[in-house]
Design a protein around this motif. Structure first.
Motif, PDB file in Angstrom:
ATOM      1  N   GLY A  50       0.696  -1.316  -0.158  1.00  0.00           N
ATOM      2  CA  GLY A  50      -0.019  -0.069   0.017  1.00  0.00           C
ATOM      3  C   GLY A  50       0.782   1.154   0.009  1.00  0.00           C
ATOM      4  N   TYR A  51       0.448   2.380  -0.386  1.00  0.00           N
ATOM      5  CA  TYR A  51       1.306   3.378  -0.460  1.00  0.00           C
ATOM      6  C   TYR A  51       1.645   4.148   0.759  1.00  0.00           C
ATOM      7  CZ  TYR A  51      -3.369   6.215   0.214  1.00  0.00           C
ATOM      8  OH  TYR A  51      -4.743   6.619   0.920  1.00  0.00           O
ATOM      9  N   MET A  52       0.989   3.714   1.890  1.00  0.00           N
ATOM     10  CA  MET A  52       1.243   4.273   3.390  1.00  0.00           C
ATOM     11  C   MET A  52       2.293   3.145   3.973  1.00  0.00           C
ATOM     12  SD  MET A  52      -0.069   6.885   4.059  1.00  0.00           S
ATOM     13  CE  MET A  52       0.198   7.132   5.785  1.00  0.00           C
ATOM     14  N   GLU A  53       2.513   2.190   3.314  1.00  0.00           N
ATOM     15  CA  GLU A  53       3.481   0.840   3.907  1.00  0.00           C
ATOM     16  C   GLU A  53       4.850   1.181   3.626  1.00  0.00           C
ATOM     17  OE1 GLU A  53       1.350  -3.321   4.280  1.00  0.00           O
ATOM     18  OE2 GLU A  53       1.116  -2.245   2.233  1.00  0.00           O
ATOM     19  N   GLN A  54       5.642   0.830   4.361  1.00  0.00           N
ATOM     20  CA  GLN A  54       7.035   0.772   4.136  1.00  0.00           C
ATOM     21  C   GLN A  54       7.422  -0.725   3.485  1.00  0.00           C
ATOM     22  OE1 GLN A  54       9.586   3.137   4.317  1.00  0.00           O
ATOM     23  NE2 GLN A  54      11.140   1.658   3.509  1.00  0.00           N
ATOM     24  N   PRO A  55       7.993  -0.700   2.431  1.00  0.00           N
ATOM     25  CA  PRO A  55       8.273  -2.078   1.552  1.00  0.00           C
ATOM     26  C   PRO A  55       9.411  -2.814   2.367  1.00  0.00           C
ATOM     27  CG  PRO A  55       8.023  -0.576   0.032  1.00  0.00           C
ATOM     28  CD  PRO A  55       8.044   0.370   1.225  1.00  0.00           C
ATOM     29  N   ASN A  56       8.848  -3.987   2.926  1.00  0.00           N
ATOM     30  CA  ASN A  56       9.920  -4.580   3.559  1.00  0.00           C
ATOM     31  C   ASN A  56       9.938  -6.078   2.765  1.00  0.00           C
ATOM     32  OD1 ASN A  56      11.330  -6.906   5.188  1.00  0.00           O
ATOM     33  ND2 ASN A  56      10.882  -5.522   6.824  1.00  0.00           N
ATOM     34  N   ILE A  57      11.044  -6.294   1.843  1.00  0.00           N
ATOM     35  CA  ILE A  57      11.060  -7.519   0.727  1.00  0.00           C
ATOM     36  C   ILE A  57      11.156  -8.757   1.669  1.00  0.00           C
ATOM     37  CG2 ILE A  57      12.286  -8.256  -1.123  1.00  0.00           C
ATOM     38  CD1 ILE A  57      10.641  -6.056  -1.905  1.00  0.00           C
ATOM     39  N   PRO A  58      12.430  -8.832   2.550  1.00  0.00           N
ATOM     40  CA  PRO A  58      12.547 -10.130   3.336  1.00  0.00           C
ATOM     41  C   PRO A  58      11.145 -10.543   3.825  1.00  0.00           C
ATOM     42  CG  PRO A  58      14.279  -8.740   3.724  1.00  0.00           C
ATOM     43  CD  PRO A  58      13.194  -7.953   2.785  1.00  0.00           C
ATOM     44  N   ARG A  59      10.251  -9.657   4.590  1.00  0.00           N
ATOM     45  CA  ARG A  59       9.315 -10.006   5.174  1.00  0.00           C
ATOM     46  C   ARG A  59       8.166 -10.390   4.094  1.00  0.00           C
ATOM     47  NH1 ARG A  59       7.241  -5.692   8.538  1.00  0.00           N
ATOM     48  NH2 ARG A  59       9.028  -6.102   9.579  1.00  0.00           N
ATOM     49  N   ALA A  60       8.124  -9.971   3.020  1.00  0.00           N
ATOM     50  CA  ALA A  60       7.249 -10.441   1.889  1.00  0.00           C
ATOM     51  C   ALA A  60       7.803 -11.726   1.431  1.00  0.00           C
ATOM     52  CB  ALA A  60       7.039  -9.252   1.056  1.00  0.00           C
ATOM     53  N   LEU A  61       8.878 -11.786   1.260  1.00  0.00           N
ATOM     54  CA  LEU A  61       9.230 -13.176   0.640  1.00  0.00           C
ATOM     55  C   LEU A  61       9.065 -14.267   1.470  1.00  0.00           C
ATOM     56  CD1 LEU A  61      12.594 -12.073  -1.169  1.00  0.00           C
ATOM     57  CD2 LEU A  61      10.457 -12.500  -2.182  1.00  0.00           C
ATOM     58  N   ALA A  62       8.926 -13.914   2.948  1.00  0.00           N
ATOM     59  CA  ALA A  62       8.482 -15.259   3.937  1.00  0.00           C
ATOM     60  C   ALA A  62       7.259 -15.456   3.426  1.00  0.00           C
ATOM     61  CB  ALA A  62       8.626 -14.642   5.279  1.00  0.00           C
ATOM     62  N   ILE A  63       6.371 -14.716   3.159  1.00  0.00           N
ATOM     63  CA  ILE A  63       4.901 -15.123   2.588  1.00  0.00           C
ATOM     64  C   ILE A  63       5.187 -16.281   1.324  1.00  0.00           C
ATOM     65  CG2 ILE A  63       2.836 -14.297   1.710  1.00  0.00           C
ATOM     66  CD1 ILE A  63       3.241 -11.658   2.952  1.00  0.00           C
ATOM     67  N   CYS A  64       5.976 -15.957   0.543  1.00  0.00           N
ATOM     68  CA  CYS A  64       6.256 -16.711  -0.657  1.00  0.00           C
ATOM     69  C   CYS A  64       6.683 -18.309  -0.083  1.00  0.00           C
ATOM     70  CB  CYS A  64       7.454 -16.188  -1.583  1.00  0.00           C
ATOM     71  SG  CYS A  64       6.894 -14.933  -2.544  1.00  0.00           S
ATOM     72  N   ARG A  65       7.511 -18.191   1.124  1.00  0.00           N
ATOM     73  CA  ARG A  65       7.795 -19.483   1.563  1.00  0.00           C
ATOM     74  C   ARG A  65       6.680 -20.264   2.277  1.00  0.00           C
ATOM     75  NH1 ARG A  65      11.742 -17.696   5.175  1.00  0.00           N
ATOM     76  NH2 ARG A  65      13.224 -17.467   3.545  1.00  0.00           N
ATOM     77  N   LYS A  66       5.710 -19.491   2.660  1.00  0.00           N
ATOM     78  CA  LYS A  66       4.408 -20.270   3.328  1.00  0.00           C
ATOM     79  C   LYS A  66       3.629 -20.854   2.288  1.00  0.00           C
ATOM     80  CE  LYS A  66       4.173 -17.214   7.420  1.00  0.00           C
ATOM     81  NZ  LYS A  66       3.747 -16.143   8.140  1.00  0.00           N
TER      82      LYS A  66
END
Length: 131
Positions: A50-66
């Protein structure tokens, strides 16, 4: 392409990662990741923030692992582009405007820091762009 062109090497797993900013302030984790297998060597991953979020690539990639994608972020290399802007006498704009734009561009946030990617895992590929 740079690895293949310069090192004559194609990695075992290649992921084309795109980061998209959504028109809403926050994106739920259930809608954050879209994974698409291109072939046995390539996968396309789109992360939406979202436009108010600070992108965190490692945390988002953890979703891919799930979702079943197996990888270790500490053995993953992130290839980022870095543009070096140069003033061109043929730009059609006054030189002071070129220099002002170049100065402002230099103050932009570093992509590694902005996306919170582990600094030891980043390879930057540079290009020069004349404006």
């Amino acid at each position: 392409m740079h690895s293949l062109k310069h090192y004559k090497v194609l990695h075992e797993q290649n992921v084309i990662l795109s980061v998209v900013t959504a028109p809403q302030p926050v994106v739920p984790d259930s809608e954050r990741v879209k994974m698409e297998t291109v072939n046995e060597l390539f996968m396309r991953v789109t992360l939406t923030f979202g436009y108010m979020e600070q992108p965190n690539i490692p945390r988002a990639l953890a979703i891919c692992r799930k979702q079943g994608w197996k990888f270790d972020i500490m053995t993953t290399s992130f290839f980022l582009s870095r543009r070096s802007l140069k003033a061109s006498p043929n730009s059609g704009m006054p030189v002071w405007q070129d220099r002002l734009f170049i100065g402002l561009a230099r103050t932009a946030a570093d992509a590694t820091e902005y996306f919170q990617i582990p600094t030891g895992r980043v390879v930057e590929i540079g290009t020069q762009v004349a404006i």
